[in-house]
Write a protein that holds these residues in place. Sequence first.
Motif, PDB file in Angstrom:
ATOM      1  N   HIS A 242      30.139  41.707  31.466  1.00 18.96           N
ATOM      2  CA  HIS A 242      30.262  40.973  32.725  1.00 18.96           C
ATOM      3  C   HIS A 242      31.704  40.884  33.200  1.00 18.96           C
ATOM      4  O   HIS A 242      31.988  40.938  34.402  1.00 18.96           O
ATOM      5  CB  HIS A 242      29.683  39.563  32.554  1.00 18.96           C
ATOM      6  CG  HIS A 242      29.771  38.722  33.780  1.00 18.96           C
ATOM      7  ND1 HIS A 242      30.143  37.406  33.754  1.00 18.96           N
ATOM      8  CD2 HIS A 242      29.540  39.016  35.091  1.00 18.96           C
ATOM      9  CE1 HIS A 242      30.131  36.914  34.976  1.00 18.96           C
ATOM     10  NE2 HIS A 242      29.776  37.872  35.805  1.00 18.96           N
ATOM     11  N   GLU A 243      32.638  40.770  32.270  1.00 23.11           N
ATOM     12  CA  GLU A 243      34.044  40.555  32.620  1.00 23.11           C
ATOM     13  C   GLU A 243      34.595  41.631  33.544  1.00 23.11           C
ATOM     14  O   GLU A 243      35.354  41.345  34.467  1.00 23.11           O
ATOM     15  CB  GLU A 243      34.885  40.475  31.341  1.00 23.11           C
ATOM     16  CG  GLU A 243      36.358  40.186  31.574  1.00 23.11           C
ATOM     17  CD  GLU A 243      37.083  39.916  30.271  1.00 23.11           C
ATOM     18  OE1 GLU A 243      38.292  40.149  30.215  1.00 23.11           O
ATOM     19  OE2 GLU A 243      36.430  39.462  29.304  1.00 23.11           O
ATOM     20  N   LEU A 244      34.219  42.873  33.318  1.00 20.63           N
ATOM     21  CA  LEU A 244      34.761  43.979  34.093  1.00 20.63           C
ATOM     22  C   LEU A 244      33.856  44.400  35.242  1.00 20.63           C
ATOM     23  O   LEU A 244      34.153  45.366  35.939  1.00 20.63           O
ATOM     24  CB  LEU A 244      35.017  45.176  33.177  1.00 20.63           C
ATOM     25  CG  LEU A 244      36.027  44.962  32.045  1.00 20.63           C
ATOM     26  CD1 LEU A 244      36.211  46.240  31.249  1.00 20.63           C
ATOM     27  CD2 LEU A 244      37.356  44.474  32.585  1.00 20.63           C
ATOM     28  N   THR A 245      32.757  43.694  35.459  1.00 23.70           N
ATOM     29  CA  THR A 245      31.806  44.087  36.492  1.00 23.70           C
ATOM     30  C   THR A 245      32.286  43.833  37.915  1.00 23.70           C
ATOM     31  O   THR A 245      32.121  44.692  38.789  1.00 23.70           O
ATOM     32  CB  THR A 245      30.451  43.386  36.257  1.00 23.70           C
ATOM     33  OG1 THR A 245      29.918  43.835  35.006  1.00 23.70           O
ATOM     34  CG2 THR A 245      29.461  43.709  37.365  1.00 23.70           C
ATOM     35  N   PRO A 246      32.870  42.669  38.235  1.00 19.49           N
ATOM     36  CA  PRO A 246      33.344  42.450  39.605  1.00 19.49           C
ATOM     37  C   PRO A 246      34.386  43.495  40.006  1.00 19.49           C
ATOM     38  O   PRO A 246      35.075  44.067  39.151  1.00 19.49           O
ATOM     39  CB  PRO A 246      33.959  41.049  39.537  1.00 19.49           C
ATOM     40  CG  PRO A 246      33.299  40.391  38.372  1.00 19.49           C
ATOM     41  CD  PRO A 246      33.078  41.485  37.375  1.00 19.49           C
ATOM     42  N   ASP A 247      34.505  43.752  41.305  1.00 13.77           N
ATOM     43  CA  ASP A 247      35.491  44.722  41.772  1.00 13.77           C
ATOM     44  C   ASP A 247      36.874  44.358  41.270  1.00 13.77           C
ATOM     45  O   ASP A 247      37.658  45.226  40.874  1.00 13.77           O
ATOM     46  CB  ASP A 247      35.474  44.780  43.304  1.00 13.77           C
ATOM     47  CG  ASP A 247      34.197  45.410  43.840  1.00 13.77           C
ATOM     48  OD1 ASP A 247      33.548  46.166  43.082  1.00 13.77           O
ATOM     49  OD2 ASP A 247      33.839  45.153  45.006  1.00 13.77           O
ATOM     50  N   VAL A 248      37.221  43.093  41.345  1.00 12.57           N
ATOM     51  CA  VAL A 248      38.422  42.581  40.689  1.00 12.57           C
ATOM     52  C   VAL A 248      37.942  41.833  39.448  1.00 12.57           C
ATOM     53  O   VAL A 248      37.196  40.864  39.562  1.00 12.57           O
ATOM     54  CB  VAL A 248      39.217  41.623  41.600  1.00 12.57           C
ATOM     55  CG1 VAL A 248      40.414  41.046  40.856  1.00 12.57           C
ATOM     56  CG2 VAL A 248      39.667  42.355  42.859  1.00 12.57           C
TER      57      VAL A 248
END
Length: 457
Positions: A242-248
């Motif tokens: 989940h940590e790296l899923t958002p665009d930022v």
Amino acid sequence: MSDLTATVEETKYGFHVAGYEKIEYDFTFLDGVFDKQNSNLAECYQRWGRCLAVMDMNIFNVYGDQMQAYFDHHKLDLKIHKTMIGEKAKFACAAYRRNTNYIRIPTTVIGLIDASVSIKVAVNYGNYKNRLGAYHAPMHTFLDFTFLRTLPEAQIRNGFAELIKISTCAHLDTFNLLDKYCEQLIKTGFGRTDDAPEEVREAAEKICRAGIHEMLKLETPNLHEIGLDRVIAYGHTWSPLHELTPDVPLRHGHAISIDMAYSATLANMRGLLSDEEHKRILNLFSRAGLSMDHHQFDEDMLDKATAAILKTRDGKLRAAVPSPLGSCVFINDVSAEDMNAALRKHKEIMKQYPRNGEGLEAFVDSSDTGYTMNNKPVEGKQSNGVNGAMKKSVINDDTNGGPVTNGGHANGTTGKHSNATSHASGPEGVDGLQNPVTNGANGHVNGQTNGHANGSS
């Protein structure tokens, strides 16, 4: 440092080799590690007469001159490598000649409390964390909490999550102190600002020492993580994906806080955590401004993250959850239906909290990547940050795209923010940019200076 004792025996079909490695390294609490009167760091390099320091731009801008003066005073040759991803320095030490020594000087709360404990050296690969790395212990770790004087509040909050992690599952006394002094600890940089009350400073020292000690007691018997039931993996079941899923990307502390808060709700639904303890945990996250939910933390994310962690944990979920508060149990028998039901309940609970449980300053920015100067992003701007005596020391500048030219003067342009953020963060402080390299400020990541056991430069 490590020593290996091994034997070889001839067998019917060949040979049998057995080896036993002794690993030992020290932690020293030392305020003012670059104070000329403190010779502790310099003594580590006396036998080689030189030091390679790897750091980000924030660290270089704030502490570069002080570091240069320190090593000049102790008659040691200092070379500096400015980089965007400091964690690669430890990874390189494990790879170069297979065993290059290094010294860690963490400068963030995450670095001081969490990353300094592990001997993992790793970097992200693809959308997953810690996929490339090794186990490589440092020679020494210096714990200098005066660096927190210059750490932004967002980064203090980011590291606060790691203390909630260890205290919730392993040390109730520390949780009680965090609960009592939460807002003051964050506002005063764990009691290090000039206006911090002595009571808060004393509480912070108890919290930090106890947190580090508890982490060490839990991790030391399992340095190579052969045992997969790990108390300090609370908050690290679904967050790695989940940590790296958002665009930022989410900051690491916020990502694990979402995981921890949801895990507490799951534990509460299964009767492992009382309603009172459950609410107390959620309230602490909220008061700290840490995230407890995110719109992309959904059923699809749970499914994908669960599938990924099962591969890592030998086919079992091994989700660490508090039961009761201050202790830990591991859940293996939870179904997808149960996880989704807990998620729906969790999101309903979040409606009772500010911002529906979303945190403050939850996403990676320039302060995580080392791309700030005087608290302002420097993406796309000229940087002439090497002055005077420092020119002789800077040998490479990744922040400007390559080796330093013009007598050591860095005059290229820095990398774009979009390029930087794709590498940021790091579970347990061991990957991406949450745990990079020798000291800094303004959101400076975490630090280390690198020694050369083999006389390499």
